[in-house]
Design an enzyme around this catalytic site. Structure first.
Site, mmCIF file in Angstrom:
data_model
loop_
_atom_site.group_PDB
_atom_site.id
_atom_site.type_symbol
_atom_site.label_atom_id
_atom_site.label_comp_id
_atom_site.label_asym_id
_atom_site.label_seq_id
_atom_site.Cartn_x
_atom_site.Cartn_y
_atom_site.Cartn_z
ATOM 1 N N SER A 192 0.847 -1.189 0.000
ATOM 2 C CA SER A 192 0.000 0.000 0.000
ATOM 3 C C SER A 192 0.894 1.255 0.000
ATOM 4 O O SER A 192 1.742 1.382 -0.862
ATOM 5 C CB SER A 192 -0.955 -0.022 1.193
ATOM 6 O OG SER A 192 -1.959 0.934 1.033
ATOM 7 N N ASP A 259 -15.302 -16.192 -13.313
ATOM 8 C CA ASP A 259 -14.589 -17.306 -12.688
ATOM 9 C C ASP A 259 -14.070 -18.347 -13.679
ATOM 10 O O ASP A 259 -12.883 -18.692 -13.658
ATOM 11 C CB ASP A 259 -15.512 -17.920 -11.609
ATOM 12 C CG ASP A 259 -14.866 -19.028 -10.807
ATOM 13 O OD1 ASP A 259 -13.776 -19.485 -11.189
ATOM 14 O OD2 ASP A 259 -15.450 -19.445 -9.794
ATOM 15 N N ASP A 262 -10.531 -18.505 -16.744
ATOM 16 C CA ASP A 262 -9.138 -18.963 -16.713
ATOM 17 C C ASP A 262 -9.039 -20.483 -16.781
ATOM 18 O O ASP A 262 -7.967 -21.045 -16.600
ATOM 19 C CB ASP A 262 -8.420 -18.441 -15.460
ATOM 20 C CG ASP A 262 -9.035 -18.958 -14.165
ATOM 21 O OD1 ASP A 262 -10.063 -19.672 -14.229
ATOM 22 O OD2 ASP A 262 -8.498 -18.648 -13.093
ATOM 23 N N ASP A 266 -13.297 -21.928 -9.527
ATOM 24 C CA ASP A 266 -12.832 -22.105 -8.151
ATOM 25 C C ASP A 266 -13.173 -20.903 -7.278
ATOM 26 O O ASP A 266 -12.631 -20.730 -6.193
ATOM 27 C CB ASP A 266 -11.313 -22.325 -8.147
ATOM 28 C CG ASP A 266 -10.574 -21.231 -8.904
ATOM 29 O OD1 ASP A 266 -11.238 -20.271 -9.363
ATOM 30 O OD2 ASP A 266 -9.348 -21.307 -9.045
ATOM 31 N N VAL A 268 -12.502 -17.874 -8.072
ATOM 32 C CA VAL A 268 -11.542 -16.811 -8.338
ATOM 33 C C VAL A 268 -11.691 -16.385 -9.787
ATOM 34 O O VAL A 268 -11.591 -17.203 -10.698
ATOM 35 C CB VAL A 268 -10.097 -17.283 -8.063
ATOM 36 C CG1 VAL A 268 -9.112 -16.175 -8.347
ATOM 37 C CG2 VAL A 268 -9.974 -17.768 -6.629
ATOM 38 N N ASP A 418 -8.076 -5.902 -6.201
ATOM 39 C CA ASP A 418 -7.855 -4.843 -5.210
ATOM 40 C C ASP A 418 -8.954 -3.789 -5.356
ATOM 41 O O ASP A 418 -9.100 -3.190 -6.421
ATOM 42 C CB ASP A 418 -6.471 -4.226 -5.452
ATOM 43 C CG ASP A 418 -6.029 -3.295 -4.337
ATOM 44 O OD1 ASP A 418 -6.888 -2.589 -3.766
ATOM 45 O OD2 ASP A 418 -4.824 -3.255 -4.049
ATOM 46 N N HIS A 465 -6.754 -5.846 -1.356
ATOM 47 C CA HIS A 465 -5.677 -4.884 -1.127
ATOM 48 C C HIS A 465 -4.711 -5.422 -0.064
ATOM 49 O O HIS A 465 -5.051 -5.482 1.106
ATOM 50 C CB HIS A 465 -6.260 -3.544 -0.679
ATOM 51 C CG HIS A 465 -5.242 -2.444 -0.623
ATOM 52 N ND1 HIS A 465 -4.459 -2.105 -1.704
ATOM 53 C CD2 HIS A 465 -4.854 -1.631 0.381
ATOM 54 C CE1 HIS A 465 -3.643 -1.121 -1.370
ATOM 55 N NE2 HIS A 465 -3.865 -0.820 -0.112
#
Ligand SMILES: *[C@@H]1O[C@H](CO)[C@@H](O)[C@H](O)[C@H]1NC(C)=O
Ligand SMILES: *[C@@H]1O[C@H](CO)[C@@H](O)[C@H](O)[C@H]1NC(C)=O
Ligand SMILES: *[C@@H]1O[C@H](CO)[C@@H](O)[C@H](O)[C@H]1NC(C)=O
Ligand SMILES: *[C@@H]1O[C@H](CO)[C@@H](O)[C@H](O)[C@H]1NC(C)=O
Ligand SMILES: *[C@@H]1O[C@H](CO)[C@@H](O)[C@H](O)[C@H]1NC(C)=O
Ligand SMILES: *[C@@H]1O[C@H](CO)[C@@H](O)[C@H](O)[C@H]1NC(C)=O
Ligand SMILES: *[C@@H]1O[C@H](CO)[C@@H](O)[C@H](O)[C@H]1NC(C)=O
Ligand SMILES: *[C@@H]1O[C@H](CO)[C@@H](O)[C@H](O)[C@H]1NC(C)=O
Ligand SMILES: *[C@@H]1O[C@H](CO)[C@@H](O)[C@H](O)[C@H]1NC(C)=O
Ligand SMILES: *[C@@H]1O[C@H](CO)[C@@H](O)[C@H](O)[C@H]1NC(C)=O
Ligand SMILES: *[C@@H]1O[C@H](CO)[C@@H](O)[C@H](O)[C@H]1NC(C)=O
Ligand SMILES: *[C@@H]1O[C@H](CO)[C@@H](O)[C@H](O)[C@H]1NC(C)=O
Length: 554
Positions: A192, A259, A262, A266, A268, A418, A465
């Site tokens: 950060s 999701d 890719d 999962d 993500v 983020d 983040h």
């Protein structure tokens, strides 16, 4: 009254360095005084031997860096706690900084814990930056009063205090242990604003560091800070203030939609489309919220699209990049007004405070009235801040030749979802360095491999983040892994091609993923392995020209 920068250094004793002499015998004021760099050896810095303190600390636990690490926290250390002040040549007649009582805030703070290097066998240090940074946050001292910028504190936070800490700390540590300088390696790790601070050291003091780890740097300061009020301006512009549940539904739906892209479902997301800080200053989260039915309206969708699309001026020219699709829309959160039974504007105090204190130069904590603020207003605020703080906080110098040629290695990482500092903000810097030093053709693999020898960027799938994301159970590299990776790179000359990160929740908890190095992206084949591939179309979605400004924005 002298302008003084007090530098606190904690010096670790390890058996290999101290041999027979115990730490308590070494840890005396006179030993430290004789180890100080002599006046005249560090340009502009004069040590004040009479200010030295030294005491042995026993059985201390070490602080953990960004990302944290549970595996190292139970070990205890004995160390010599050294503090010393220095003064800067010609600064003798400065008035001291005005001090104020208040709570430390993550976003504008320098590190205060000098023990984080211990698990790696390192001496480490912190600095008070001359404005008593141990008890003041920089944003509380950035103005002397309305209209008057405190440039001393600004430059100190921006890059100078850490650079001087390193300049003083290296010869002091060598002399204290009787080492010759060639046995000393120097590292910095932060996330950060700590990531921005790391980048500032690479840009300004390149010859001083062997290895730097910079996470989610809050750099490109002017644009990045103002972007925190962009979602509120979108809400005002389209006159729609969504209930938080509606935003949450939209975010969850985008995660679910992205999701599988890719190759593995999962939780993500894979995002190709395309300040700030953690949630420290988001205001009270305990305000009353009525039950919400979660209806997604056309206005809500338009709002999310506009926010993810990023700030453009009224000519349609892009001013900044945005958060990745599937990142939480934290800065768009509204506040419920029980009197009117409606959701209302809630300007995040991150961006609100920035505009008030750094652009309008008013010594107050937030924006009250945002009437008549347009996208063009935001662009003008960004433009003002970019020029005002171009050589201090902006922190985007793209020519890192000094760092590179003195052998420095940079490990840069950023969570792909983020919600505070946009991920593409990091990619834009990598591209600026690539362009400034190698001509910028991503397909030129020779240049890519030359750059990767000393500067590597990793995007962390689904991460938030400087940490994991409650909404996406993806991997994250521990601070211990980050440090070990950079130490191995520097001291064993092991060049990583991947970055280890482990999954700490969800269906794949416990899995270790070896993250892809930018500009390669992960492509899963079955549910257990992925390869790293360069995807030109994806790369283009991460490439922005910020043409609302009439100068190049590095
Ligand atoms: C270095 O200079 C400072 C300020 O002029 C002075 O106070 C200090 O005693 C000097 N240090 C030594 C070791 O002479
Ligand atoms: C440090 O811990 C060790 C082992 O637990 C103990 O024997 C020793 O007395 C402690 N030292 C101090 C100064 O507390
Ligand atoms: C280190 O020294 C400083 C200055 O004397 C003191 O304020 C601080 O408490 C010391 N820290 C520890 C852990 O002893
Ligand atoms: C600074 O400006 C603000 C806003 O105009 C005002 O409320 C405040 O009193 C001023 N402070 C001083 C010290 O003049
Ligand atoms: C979005 O997902 C999170 C967890 O994945 C859940 O806690 C939250 O309730 C969801 N939001 C909505 C509106 O369903
Ligand atoms: C959901 O709540 C909104 C007000 O927040 C209301 O306008 C809408 O009619 C409700 N929809 C349903 C299906 O209940
Ligand atoms: C709601 O009304 C009360 C009483 O008039 C007032 O004190 C309060 O500030 C109002 N709240 C908001 C959010 O307007
Ligand atoms: C802005 O700051 C003032 C003073 O610090 C405070 O009274 C006020 O409630 C704040 N307003 C908002 C919207 O947070
Ligand atoms: C906003 O603009 C309107 C119309 O141009 C004007 O009447 C009003 O005073 C402005 N408000 C502020 C706070 O400047
Ligand atoms: C990363 O993981 C690989 C394979 O699991 C392992 O060999 C390597 O030591 C790890 N590197 C670091 C720095 O943890
Ligand atoms: C991967 O996991 C999903 C469930 O998440 C399952 O539907 C799919 O069949 C699995 N694919 C393979 C190749 O095992
Ligand atoms: C750049 O120049 C154009 C044309 O003069 C102007 O409209 C625009 O506002 C300028 N951009 C900024 C950020 O000042």
């Amino acid at each position: 009254m002298r302008y003084q920068s007090r530098t606190a250094l904690a010096v670790l004793a390890t058996s290999s360095l101290v041999n027979a002499r115990s730490i308590s015998q070494l840890c005396t004021v006179s030993n430290v005084q004789s180890a100080l760099p002599a006046n005249g050896t560090l340009l502009g810095i004069q040590m004040l031997p009479s200010t030295v303190t030294a005491n042995t600390v026993y059985n201390a636990t070490a602080g953990t860096g960004p990302g944290g690490s549970t595996s190292i926290s139970s070990t205890t250390y004995n160390y010599c706690n050294v503090t010393v002040a220095y003064t800067r040549t010609g600064k003798n007649d400065r008035v001291p900084f005005r001090l104020r009582e208040s709570v430390l805030r993550g976003g504008f703070s320098l590190a205060t814990d000098p023990t984080e290097g211990f698990p790696y066998g390192a001496a480490s240090g912190v600095t008070d930056a001359g404005y008593d940074a141990f008890s003041n946050s920089y944003d509380e001292v950035n103005l002397y009063g309305n209209g008057t910028i405190n440039w001393d504190a600004t430059y100190m936070l921006a890059y100078q205090a850490l650079g001087e800490l390193t300049k003083v700390g290296k010869p002091l540590t060598s002399a204290f242990y009787g080492l010759d300088d060639t046995r000393l390696y120097t590292y910095f790790s932060g996330c950060s604003d700590g990531g921005r601070q790391g980048m500032s050291q690479v840009q300004r003091w390149g010859e001083e560091y062997d290895g730097v780890v910079a996470g989610a740097p809050a750099f490109r300061f002017a644009q990045q800070q103002v972007s925190h009020v962009f979602p509120a301006t979108v809400e005002q512009t389209i006159d729609y203030y969504p209930p938080p549940c509606e935003l949450s539904k939209i975010v969850n739906a985008t995660i679910a939609a992205c999701d599988p892209l890719d190759g593995r479902t999962d939780g993500v997301s894979y995002t190709s489309l395309g300040f700030g800080f953690d949630k420290r200053a988001e205001g009270s989260s305990t305000t009353y919220q009525p039950a919400q039915n979660g209806t997604v309206t056309a206005e809500g969708v338009a709002l999310a699209k506009a926010i993810y699309g990023g700030l453009h001026d009224s000519r349609g020219k892009r001013a900044f990049l945005s958060w990745q699709i599937a990142a939480e829309l934290s800065d768009a959160e509204t506040e419920y007004n029980s009197n009117t039974s409606s959701w209302e504007l809630d300007i995040p105090s991150t961006g609100g405070e920035y505009v008030t204190r750094f652009v309008e130069l008013v010594d107050a904590d937030n924006l009250s009235n945002r009437d008549n603020v347009t996208y063009d207003t935001l662009v003008q605020w960004m433009n003002f801040g970019m020029f005002e703080y171009l050589d201090s906080l902006q922190t985007t110098i793209p020519d890192l030749t000094t760092f590179k040629s003195s052998g420095g290695k940079l490990l840069h990482y950023h969570g792909e979802s983020d919600p505070s500092v946009p991920t593409a903000n990091s990619v834009h810097y990598w591209q600026s360095v690539h362009a400034a030093m190698y001509g910028g053709e991503p397909a030129n693999t020779k240049h890519l491999s030359e750059l990767a020898e000393w500067y590597q960027l990793y995007l962390v799938p689904g991460a938030a983040h400087c940490g994991t994301n409650d909404l996406q159970p993806g991997p994250f590299p521990s601070s211990a892994t980050l440090m070990q990776t950079i130490i191995d790179r520097v001291e064993k000359d092991e060049q990583p091609s991947r970055l280890n990160a482990s999954v700490s929740s969800g269906a794949y908890e416990g899995e270790t993923q070896r993250l892809c190095q930018w500009p390669d992206r992960p492509l899963w084949h079955d549910n257990s392995s992925f390869e790293c591939v360069f995807d030109e179309k994806s790369y283009e979605t991460w490439t922005y020209t910020l043409s609302a400004f009439n100068v190049t924005v590095y």
